[in-house]
Write an enzyme that holds these catalytic residues in place. Structure first.
Site, PDB file in Angstrom:
ATOM      1  N   LYS A 102       0.863  -1.189   0.000  1.00  0.00           N
ATOM      2  CA  LYS A 102       0.000   0.000   0.000  1.00  0.00           C
ATOM      3  C   LYS A 102       0.890   1.226   0.000  1.00  0.00           C
ATOM      4  O   LYS A 102       2.052   1.144   0.387  1.00  0.00           O
ATOM      5  CB  LYS A 102      -0.889   0.016   1.251  1.00  0.00           C
ATOM      6  CG  LYS A 102      -2.136   0.842   1.114  1.00  0.00           C
ATOM      7  CD  LYS A 102      -3.204   0.110   0.331  1.00  0.00           C
ATOM      8  CE  LYS A 102      -4.489   0.885   0.239  1.00  0.00           C
ATOM      9  NZ  LYS A 102      -5.569   0.054  -0.310  1.00  0.00           N
TER      10      LYS A 102
HETATM   11  P1  NAD Z   1     -13.074   7.648  -2.948  1.00  0.00           P
HETATM   12  O1  NAD Z   1     -12.060   8.679  -2.654  1.00  0.00           O
HETATM   13  O2  NAD Z   1     -13.499   7.443  -4.358  1.00  0.00           O
HETATM   14  O3  NAD Z   1     -14.391   7.904  -2.068  1.00  0.00           O
HETATM   15  C1  NAD Z   1     -14.347   8.073  -0.683  1.00  0.00           C
HETATM   16  C2  NAD Z   1     -15.725   8.509  -0.221  1.00  0.00           C
HETATM   17  O4  NAD Z   1     -15.709   8.593   1.216  1.00  0.00           O
HETATM   18  C3  NAD Z   1     -16.147   9.883  -0.730  1.00  0.00           C
HETATM   19  O5  NAD Z   1     -17.527   9.888  -1.002  1.00  0.00           O
HETATM   20  C4  NAD Z   1     -15.854  10.801   0.457  1.00  0.00           C
HETATM   21  O6  NAD Z   1     -16.649  11.977   0.459  1.00  0.00           O
HETATM   22  C5  NAD Z   1     -16.226   9.870   1.593  1.00  0.00           C
HETATM   23  N1  NAD Z   1     -15.611  10.281   2.865  1.00  0.00           N
HETATM   24  C6  NAD Z   1     -14.372  10.734   3.070  1.00  0.00           C
HETATM   25  N2  NAD Z   1     -14.200  11.041   4.373  1.00  0.00           N
HETATM   26  C7  NAD Z   1     -15.367  10.743   4.985  1.00  0.00           C
HETATM   27  C8  NAD Z   1     -15.826  10.847   6.318  1.00  0.00           C
HETATM   28  N3  NAD Z   1     -15.030  11.308   7.277  1.00  0.00           N
HETATM   29  N4  NAD Z   1     -17.094  10.452   6.577  1.00  0.00           N
HETATM   30  C9  NAD Z   1     -17.882   9.975   5.598  1.00  0.00           C
HETATM   31  N5  NAD Z   1     -17.515   9.856   4.321  1.00  0.00           N
HETATM   32  C10 NAD Z   1     -16.275  10.239   4.019  1.00  0.00           C
HETATM   33  O7  NAD Z   1     -12.483   6.280  -2.329  1.00  0.00           O
HETATM   34  P2  NAD Z   1     -12.867   4.790  -2.727  1.00  0.00           P
HETATM   35  O8  NAD Z   1     -11.891   4.317  -3.736  1.00  0.00           O
HETATM   36  O9  NAD Z   1     -14.310   4.706  -2.979  1.00  0.00           O
HETATM   37  O10 NAD Z   1     -12.490   4.023  -1.372  1.00  0.00           O
HETATM   38  C11 NAD Z   1     -13.420   3.941  -0.284  1.00  0.00           C
HETATM   39  C12 NAD Z   1     -12.982   2.819   0.650  1.00  0.00           C
HETATM   40  O11 NAD Z   1     -12.916   1.591  -0.061  1.00  0.00           O
HETATM   41  C13 NAD Z   1     -11.599   2.992   1.272  1.00  0.00           C
HETATM   42  O12 NAD Z   1     -11.599   2.460   2.558  1.00  0.00           O
HETATM   43  C14 NAD Z   1     -10.708   2.162   0.366  1.00  0.00           C
HETATM   44  O13 NAD Z   1      -9.510   1.744   1.011  1.00  0.00           O
HETATM   45  C15 NAD Z   1     -11.637   1.014   0.083  1.00  0.00           C
HETATM   46  N6  NAD Z   1     -11.312   0.241  -1.120  1.00  0.00           N
HETATM   47  C16 NAD Z   1     -11.243   0.856  -2.337  1.00  0.00           C
HETATM   48  C17 NAD Z   1     -10.978   0.096  -3.470  1.00  0.00           C
HETATM   49  C18 NAD Z   1     -10.975   0.687  -4.854  1.00  0.00           C
HETATM   50  O14 NAD Z   1     -10.895  -0.080  -5.821  1.00  0.00           O
HETATM   51  N7  NAD Z   1     -11.083   1.995  -5.028  1.00  0.00           N
HETATM   52  C19 NAD Z   1     -10.762  -1.283  -3.349  1.00  0.00           C
HETATM   53  C20 NAD Z   1     -10.856  -1.879  -2.087  1.00  0.00           C
HETATM   54  C21 NAD Z   1     -11.137  -1.094  -0.989  1.00  0.00           C
END
Ligand code: NAD
Length: 411
Positions: A102
């Site tokens: 990561k």
């Molecule tokens: P992203 O940046 O596209 O979206 C994040 C979302 O969370 C946004 O809507 C943001 O406004 C919201 N957010 C941020 N801070 C917040 C808070 N304090 N309270 C409530 N909402 C909040 O990110 P993503 O890629 O969608 O990732 C989201 C989660 O999924 C993370 O934990 C990431 O590690 C996990 N994840 C992502 C992927 C991927 O393929 N992108 C894969 C596995 C896991």
């Protein structure tokens, strides 16, 4: 417990149940490498800004390391350690030939111009370019990084090492990205939820769902669940949440949030405003945390009313909350299974890149459903036969695979 200690808590628990012994446990708890770099850039106004960058590799016993890049102001070394470690278990749960890594940069992208964001990305890649590579360590998108950022990574790495699309996944389709990758994590969350509800003699159709986070994962999970007839009654982002007892119209919300608009600005008949804390305790069948880690605290765990929690975010549940959920009979489908759709399609993208192939979206999704379905069934069978929680069962499967590979290769 910080995030890294929390992840290690689960590893130690599973390792003791499996009687792996202190030698193997110590190996599994250690990271192979931690690369800390500075990322200096010139701001648009001519000033110098210097950010902290990280790329940590946990374990490569089963293959090159793989994991996302996060751009977030609160990112620190412990977060990266925890998230790198989780990737080792996630790739092992779905049995794809990678280890875990990561990284990211501690910055607030919303305060950077597009040009500044590009300079941060390119400088970061320059600083870690010896540590990543198609057979070494392959980054992907995570919080606040997207296909455009992946395109800059591919280009910068290729300038230094020759054309190398397989160095990063989650790229735009026009630049050797895979069909289905953008939607894969959210779609995978819904596939796993559907399997679970069917096993529990229910169905996603008509189930009520609350989703925290409306970014890449939250939006695609919401869309996939909506298309299958689920009623999404509450969603939120960093600005707060909205709720509608008859269900939100998800396609309109997706359209609304294009161009960086936040949910707090959304208005429609029958839609009320709620806080993020309230969303976590909403009266629903399925709760999907899809934002940041550590949101399901001990206090929140006592108030949660969902029947099942599907961890789309990484590490949203702290260990104390996990125990409370177990006592309260609330099932938690752990991150290492629930959100593994993203890394699975990243594996498909890497595979296509290495062979100069391009699969159709149907082909990608068919393979994704097969990989996730196999992992789901393996863990479910262990849950049922040994009366275990889902997280413990997932860790037992993952630790078994990684420990075996590490022992066969030798320390
Ligand atoms: P992203 O940046 O596209 O979206 C994040 C979302 O969370 C946004 O809507 C943001 O406004 C919201 N957010 C941020 N801070 C917040 C808070 N304090 N309270 C409530 N909402 C909040 O990110 P993503 O890629 O969608 O990732 C989201 C989660 O999924 C993370 O934990 C990431 O590690 C996990 N994840 C992502 C992927 C991927 O393929 N992108 C894969 C596995 C896991």
């Amino acid at each position: 417990m910080n995030a890294f200690e929390a992840t290690n808590h689960y590893i130690s628990k599973a390792s003791r149940m499996m009687k792996l012994g202190p030698r193997v446990e110590r190996l599994l708890l250690s990271l192979e490498a931690e690369h800390h770099v500075t990322v200096p850039i010139e701001r648009d106004n001519g000033e110098l800004a210097v950010f902290s960058g990280y790329r940590f590799q946990h374990n490569s016993a089963r293959g090159p390391t793989k994991g996302g890049l996060r751009f977030h102001p609160s990112l620190d070394a412990d977060d990266v350690r925890a998230l790198a470690t989780l990737m080792t278990w996630k790739t092992a749960v779905v049995n794809i030939p990678f280890g875990g890594a990561k990284g990211g940069v501690a910055c607030e992208p919303s305060l950077l111009s597009q040009g500044e964001l590009e300079r941060v990305t390119r400088k970061f890649v320059e600083r870690i370019s010896q540590e990543i590579g198609p057979q070494r360590d392959i980054p992907a998108p995570d919080v606040n990084t997207n296909a455009q950022v992946m395109a800059w990574i591919m280009d910068q790495y290729s300038r230094l090492h020759g054309f190398s699309p397989a160095v990063v996944t989650g790229k735009p389709i026009e630049l050797h990205g895979s069909e289905g990758r953008e939607a894969a994590t959210g779609y995978g969350v819904v596939c796993i939820t559907e399997n679970f509800l069917q096993d529990a003699a229910g169905s996603l159709k008509d189930a009520t769902v609350a989703i925290q986070g409306f970014g890449n994962v939250g939006q695609f999970a919401a869309l996939a669940a909506y298309e299958r007839g689920a009623k999404i009654v509450a969603v939120s982002d960093v600005s707060g949440g909205i709720a509608a007892k008859d269900g939100l119209h998800i396609p309109s919300l997706v359209e609304f949030t294009r161009g960086r608009r936040l949910l707090a600005q959304y208005e429609a008949d029958g839609v009320s405003r709620i806080t993020n804390d309230a969303l976590l305790c909403w009266d629903v069948d399925v709760l999907i945390p899809a934002a940041l880690g550590g949101v399901l605290t001990r206090e929140a765990a006592r108030e949660v009313r969902a029947r099942v929690i599907v961890e789309a975010a990484n590490a949203p549940t702290v260990p104390e909350a996990d125990e409370i959920f177990e006592k309260r009979g609330i099932t938690v489908i752990p991150d290492v299974l629930a959100n593994a759709g993203g890394v699975t399609v990243s594996y498909f993208e890497w595979t296509q890149n290495l062979q100069c192939l391009h699969w159709t979206e149907d082909e990608v999704n068919r393979r994704l459903r097969h990989t996730l379905g196999t992992a789901y069934a393996t863990i479910r069978d262990l849950v049922q036969s040994r009366k275990l929680g889902w997280r413990t069962a997932a860790y037992i499967v993952a630790l078994g695979r990684v420990a075996k590979a590490a022992m066969l290769r030798g320390v």
